[in-house]
Design a protein around this motif. Sequence first.
Motif, PDB file in Angstrom:
ATOM      1  N   ALA A 285      52.683 -48.821 -17.423  1.00  0.00           N
ATOM      2  CA  ALA A 285      52.594 -50.477 -17.958  1.00  0.00           C
ATOM      3  C   ALA A 285      53.924 -50.896 -18.412  1.00  0.00           C
TER       4      ALA A 285
ATOM      5  N   GLN B 242      49.008 -44.097 -18.962  1.00  0.00           N
ATOM      6  CA  GLN B 242      48.677 -45.460 -18.563  1.00  0.00           C
ATOM      7  C   GLN B 242      49.534 -46.370 -19.159  1.00  0.00           C
ATOM      8  N   ASP B 243      49.692 -46.269 -20.660  1.00  0.00           N
ATOM      9  CA  ASP B 243      50.790 -47.255 -21.361  1.00  0.00           C
ATOM     10  C   ASP B 243      52.162 -47.078 -20.912  1.00  0.00           C
TER      11      ASP B 243
ATOM     12  N   ARG C  30      45.630 -39.239 -20.250  1.00  0.00           N
ATOM     13  CA  ARG C  30      45.634 -40.170 -19.480  1.00  0.00           C
ATOM     14  C   ARG C  30      46.228 -41.924 -19.808  1.00  0.00           C
ATOM     15  N   LEU C  31      45.627 -41.789 -21.230  1.00  0.00           N
ATOM     16  CA  LEU C  31      45.628 -43.287 -21.805  1.00  0.00           C
ATOM     17  C   LEU C  31      47.300 -43.328 -22.247  1.00  0.00           C
TER      18      LEU C  31
ATOM     19  N   ARG D 298      56.785 -52.888 -16.779  1.00  0.00           N
ATOM     20  CA  ARG D 298      57.233 -54.258 -17.147  1.00  0.00           C
ATOM     21  C   ARG D 298      59.003 -53.989 -17.243  1.00  0.00           C
TER      22      ARG D 298
ATOM     23  N   ARG E 183      38.352 -34.919 -23.883  1.00  0.00           N
ATOM     24  CA  ARG E 183      39.050 -36.214 -24.397  1.00  0.00           C
ATOM     25  C   ARG E 183      40.761 -35.983 -24.472  1.00  0.00           C
TER      26      ARG E 183
ATOM     27  N   VAL F 215      32.541 -36.703 -19.910  1.00  0.00           N
ATOM     28  CA  VAL F 215      32.516 -36.438 -21.333  1.00  0.00           C
ATOM     29  C   VAL F 215      30.866 -36.837 -21.928  1.00  0.00           C
TER      30      VAL F 215
ATOM     31  N   ARG G 279      22.171 -35.132 -26.644  1.00  0.00           N
ATOM     32  CA  ARG G 279      21.875 -36.133 -27.713  1.00  0.00           C
ATOM     33  C   ARG G 279      20.404 -36.509 -27.855  1.00  0.00           C
TER      34      ARG G 279
ATOM     35  N   ARG H 284      41.738 -37.392 -21.607  1.00  0.00           N
ATOM     36  CA  ARG H 284      41.550 -38.789 -21.538  1.00  0.00           C
ATOM     37  C   ARG H 284      42.731 -39.236 -22.225  1.00  0.00           C
ATOM     38  N   GLU H 285      42.946 -38.718 -23.466  1.00  0.00           N
ATOM     39  CA  GLU H 285      44.088 -39.103 -24.325  1.00  0.00           C
ATOM     40  C   GLU H 285      45.354 -39.035 -23.850  1.00  0.00           C
TER      41      GLU H 285
END
Lengths: 112, 277
Positions: B194, B190-191, B186-187, B198, B180, B101, B107, B183-184
């Motif tokens: 995790a 990832q959470d 993916r995050l 746990r 994004r 991205v 820019r 990516r959103e």
Amino acid sequence: MLLVATYSREARTSLRNVCRSHEAATVRQFGRAALLADTEFGAFLALRLREKHGGDVQIERTRPLNEYESVPEPVREAATAYAAREQPSTPYAKFAAGTDHPEPAAMRGREL
Amino acid sequence: MGVAVRDGGGRLLGDGRAVDLRAAGVDAETIRAAIRGSSTRVTVDCPTPSRWWGRLCSPGDGTDALDRVVAAARSRGHRPAVERELAAAERALRELSVESVDTDATRRRLADAGTEVERLREEVATARGRLQSRRELGADTTEAEAALGEATRRLSEAETELVAARQAHEEAQRRAREAREARERRLRLQDRVANRRRDARRALATRVREPFDDAVDAVPGEATLSTEPLEVAGCEVTAALAAIRIAHLDAPVVDATDRFAGASAAASALDVPVIRV
């Protein structure tokens, strides 16, 4: 102000660390995003994060909205009227139909 | 079942369920490599190590105590239900492709174009002023007119470039916004990974809590496993020994801890073949 949003666990951790170590430059922290001060130092912190995490860090410049300056009166009035509607289940499009309040589609098409 | 340790020449260094190699001058790393079948200096005849053996085989090597307990629980065949969700989340995460991205180039182009337009506007104003004053003086204006014409032409070019740069940047920003979204996702994955990891560790630790407590009583030292919060307290080596005792390991353990009187005491306390180094 500078809005910094993160898109990975590593970037989020870095942002939290930055906010913790630089409280004076942190206006507000929200989980994976933060508002940093609109100063060179705020920009320095934000750019440092982007250097480290690349596309996982998004930086935007924000400014407070003065609706009396930037939002047309009919839009402001519609917001006030809709918030005070009698039937909470009425969608806005239906609420606005047949009144002077602006259509949602028309509002979508006009930039501030 | 015992093991047999030989040197590079095939000479027997020791065999049985408890092998003491302290006099042979072989270090733990060499023995571990030999057990995995990747040493030329020493060979160890023993069952092939399971995938959990690596985390359990050397008490006192710095492996996290909880990792050991979790590995021991897995070696006993425990498979918490949450592992299926974990595997699904891990797979989704692996399959997710995330586009770049980077809008750095657009820019910079936009900023440069803006600066150039500003500069040329000033140049045009200056040229206009000069032409004006020469007219007022009644002097020759040919050169000043040409200069103004040239500056105006360059400004017009720069303005065109500014428009193009703005369009390119808006387009890049739009692509970045779309990228994004990935990516959103993916995050979030990832959470989820995790959290499920746990949960899985907690479930595994809970399953072996009682056997672990019993195992601690059977080995030297003190250690406790708690699940709220999930942690192992007490002596790390004791916890490592207890984890070995509850684990189902066929391949031998490499003991360099000095916690036992000898290799056979270690083998009977740990309930697994032991090579003492």
